[in-house]
Design an enzyme around this catalytic site. Structure first.
Site, PDB file in Angstrom:
ATOM      1  N   GLY A 153      -1.876 -55.718  21.035  1.00  0.00           N
ATOM      2  CA  GLY A 153      -2.092 -57.170  21.020  1.00  0.00           C
ATOM      3  C   GLY A 153      -1.770 -57.803  19.671  1.00  0.00           C
ATOM      4  CB  THR A 154      -2.585 -56.780  16.185  1.00  0.00           C
ATOM      5  OG1 THR A 154      -3.986 -56.716  16.441  1.00  0.00           O
ATOM      6  CG2 THR A 154      -2.324 -57.260  14.775  1.00  0.00           C
ATOM      7  CE  LYS A 160      -6.209 -58.293  13.822  1.00  0.00           C
ATOM      8  NZ  LYS A 160      -5.756 -56.913  13.996  1.00  0.00           N
ATOM      9  CB  THR A 206      -4.426 -53.312  23.180  1.00  0.00           C
ATOM     10  OG1 THR A 206      -4.454 -54.364  22.194  1.00  0.00           O
ATOM     11  CG2 THR A 206      -5.838 -52.788  23.394  1.00  0.00           C
ATOM     12  CG  ASP A 213     -17.550 -25.836  32.903  1.00  0.00           C
ATOM     13  OD1 ASP A 213     -16.547 -25.628  32.171  1.00  0.00           O
ATOM     14  OD2 ASP A 213     -18.704 -25.492  32.581  1.00  0.00           O
ATOM     15  NE  ARG A 256      -9.318 -56.950  17.262  1.00  0.00           N
ATOM     16  CZ  ARG A 256      -8.259 -56.643  17.995  1.00  0.00           C
ATOM     17  NH1 ARG A 256      -8.206 -56.986  19.268  1.00  0.00           N
ATOM     18  NH2 ARG A 256      -7.243 -56.011  17.450  1.00  0.00           N
TER      19      ARG A 256
HETATM   20  C1  R5P Z   1      -7.564 -53.538  12.839  1.00  0.00           C
HETATM   21  O1  R5P Z   1      -8.269 -53.760  11.888  1.00  0.00           O
HETATM   22  C2  R5P Z   1      -6.465 -52.537  12.838  1.00  0.00           C
HETATM   23  O2  R5P Z   1      -5.880 -52.409  11.570  1.00  0.00           O
HETATM   24  C3  R5P Z   1      -5.400 -52.911  13.842  1.00  0.00           C
HETATM   25  O3  R5P Z   1      -4.811 -54.130  13.471  1.00  0.00           O
HETATM   26  C4  R5P Z   1      -5.955 -53.065  15.225  1.00  0.00           C
HETATM   27  O4  R5P Z   1      -6.832 -52.028  15.559  1.00  0.00           O
HETATM   28  C5  R5P Z   1      -4.820 -53.112  16.232  1.00  0.00           C
HETATM   29  O5  R5P Z   1      -5.352 -53.237  17.519  1.00  0.00           O
HETATM   30  P1  R5P Z   1      -4.482 -53.778  18.708  1.00  0.00           P
HETATM   31  O6  R5P Z   1      -3.206 -53.018  18.733  1.00  0.00           O
HETATM   32  O7  R5P Z   1      -5.347 -53.512  19.922  1.00  0.00           O
HETATM   33  O8  R5P Z   1      -4.285 -55.252  18.486  1.00  0.00           O
END
Ligand code: R5P
Length: 289
Positions: A217-218, A184, A215, A34, A186
Site C-alpha cells: 500500500g505504501t 505518509k 501489503t 501433526d 497510515r
Molecule cells: C513502516 O513503518 C514500514 O517501514 C513500511 O513502510 C510499511 O510496513 C510498509 O507496509 P505496506 O507495504 O503494507 O504499506
C-alpha cells in the site's frame, strides 16, 4: 567456522558459506504428521564456531530456529551465532495500547537463550537490538540496494516518510543522488495517504526506498502520486519483501516501473543479495576475519 541453514535460510546460508569458505553442515528438517517440526544435525558440530541462518517467518520457522539452536547447543558447538535475515515481530517494538505485548522483546528473549550472538538485517528500528541479552548486531544491504538502483540510473531517492529518511539518505549518498521524503499517513492496515508534497520529480528517475514492503500500500500510493507529478520512472527497493495479499501486483499496477527486494525472504523479485551485508557484520563483530 561452519554454517547451518534453517528452512527459511538455505540460499543465504549457502552464500554466507561461500563467502567465508565455510562448510554448510547437512541437516534433516521435517514435520511430524501433526505439524510439529523436527530437526537433526547430520554432521558433528563439536568445538565448531557455527553460524545458524534462518528467518523467523512464518512462526514455524521461529520454532525451527529455536530447535536448531538447541541441537547445536547439545552438539557442543564452541559458539553459536544466530543470523536471522528477516526478524519477524520486530515491528511491534513498543506497547502501543494497554494490554499489548512488545513482540520484538518477547521473541528476542526466546532467541537469546541458546546463542552467543544475534545478527539481523536492516531491522525496522535499531533499538530492538537492545532487547537481546546477548550481543546483537544489525547487518545492512544498503550498499547492495544502491548498486541495484545505480543500474537504473536513479537520480532522486525518496523515503516514504520522515522516519525512513536515514536509510534513504544512506542509499542516496552512495548513488550521489538527491534525497527527500514523502509525507505518509497510515489510514488502515492496507491503506495509506501520501500528501502531495511538491518534490520536483518531473522527468526524473525516482526511487522509493523502504525497509520492508508488506501489503504494498505504501509504495503503490507513493508511486501513483510520483507519476501524477510527472516522474519519468519510479523504482521501489526494500530489504524485506513480504508482498502479502498480492502486494507485488498492487505495486506494479500503480505505475511503479520496477521493484526489487533483498533475499532475506523468498519472493519473485528477491534480486538484491543480503549475504555480503551479513558477512560485513560478522567481520565487524569479530566472528570471522
Ligand atoms: C513502516 O513503518 C514500514 O517501514 C513500511 O513502510 C510499511 O510496513 C510498509 O507496509 P505496506 O507495504 O503494507 O504499506
Amino acid at each position: 567456522m561452519k554454517v547451518v541453514a534453517g528452512s527459511a535460510g538455505e540460499k543465504v546460508a549457502r552464500a554466507v558459506g561461500l563467502a567465508l569458505k565455510a562448510e554448510v553442515l547437512p541437516v534433516e528438517r521435517r514435520r511430524f504428521p501433526d505439524g510439529e517440526g523436527y530437526v537433526r544435525l547430520l554432521a558433528a558440530a563439536k568445538d565448531e564456531d557455527v553460524v545458524l541462518v534462518n528467518s523467523t517467518l512464518p512462526d514455524q520457522n521461529l520454532v525451527e530456529t529455536l530447535l536448531l539452536q538447541d541441537a547445536l547447543h547439545r552438539a557442543r558447538a564452541a559458539t553459536i551465532t544466530t543470523v536471522v535475515p528477516y526478524y519477524a515481530y520486530a515491528r511491534q517494538d513498543r506497547s502501543f495500547q494497554d494490554g499489548e505485548t512488545v513482540s520484538a522483546q518477547a521473541v528476542a528473549e526466546l532467541l537469546e537463550l541458546k546463542t552467543d550472538r544475534f545478527v539481523t538485517v536492516d531491522p525496522h528500528k535499531e533499538h530492538i537490538l537492545g532487547f537481546f541479552g546477548v550481543e546483537a548486531h544489525a547487518a545492512t544491504c544498503v550498499p547492495e540496494i544502491a548498486e541495484w538502483l545505480r543500474k537504473e540510473g536513479v537520480d532522486l531517492v525518496l523515503a516514504p516518510d520522515k522516519g525512513a529518511l536515514e536509510r534513504a539518505s544512506a542509499v542516496g549518498k552512495l548513488l550521489g543522488a538527491d534525497v527527500d521524503h514523502l509525507e505518509k499517513t497510515r489510514l488502515t492496515g492496507t491503506e495509506v495517504r501520501m500528501a502531495p508534497k511538491n518534490l520536483n520529480v518531473k522527468d526524473r528517475k525516482v526511487a522509493i526506498v523502504d525497509d520492508l514492503i508488506s501489503t504494498g500500500g505504501t509504495i503503490a500510493t507513493a508511486a501513483a502520486e510520483l507519476k501524477r507529478q510527472g516522474a519519468a520512472n519510479v523504482y521501489a527497493a526494500c530489504t524485506h519483501g513480504l508482498f502479502v495479499g498480492g502486494g507485488l501486483d498492487r505495486i506494479l499496477q500503480s505505475g511503479c516501473d520496477k521493484v526489487a527486494a533483498a533475499d532475506t525472504l523468498e519472493n519473485a523479485v528477491a534480486e538484491i543479495p543480503c549475504a555480503p551485508g551479513i558477512v560485513r557484520a560478522l567481520r565487524a563483530a569479530g566472528v570471522v576475519r
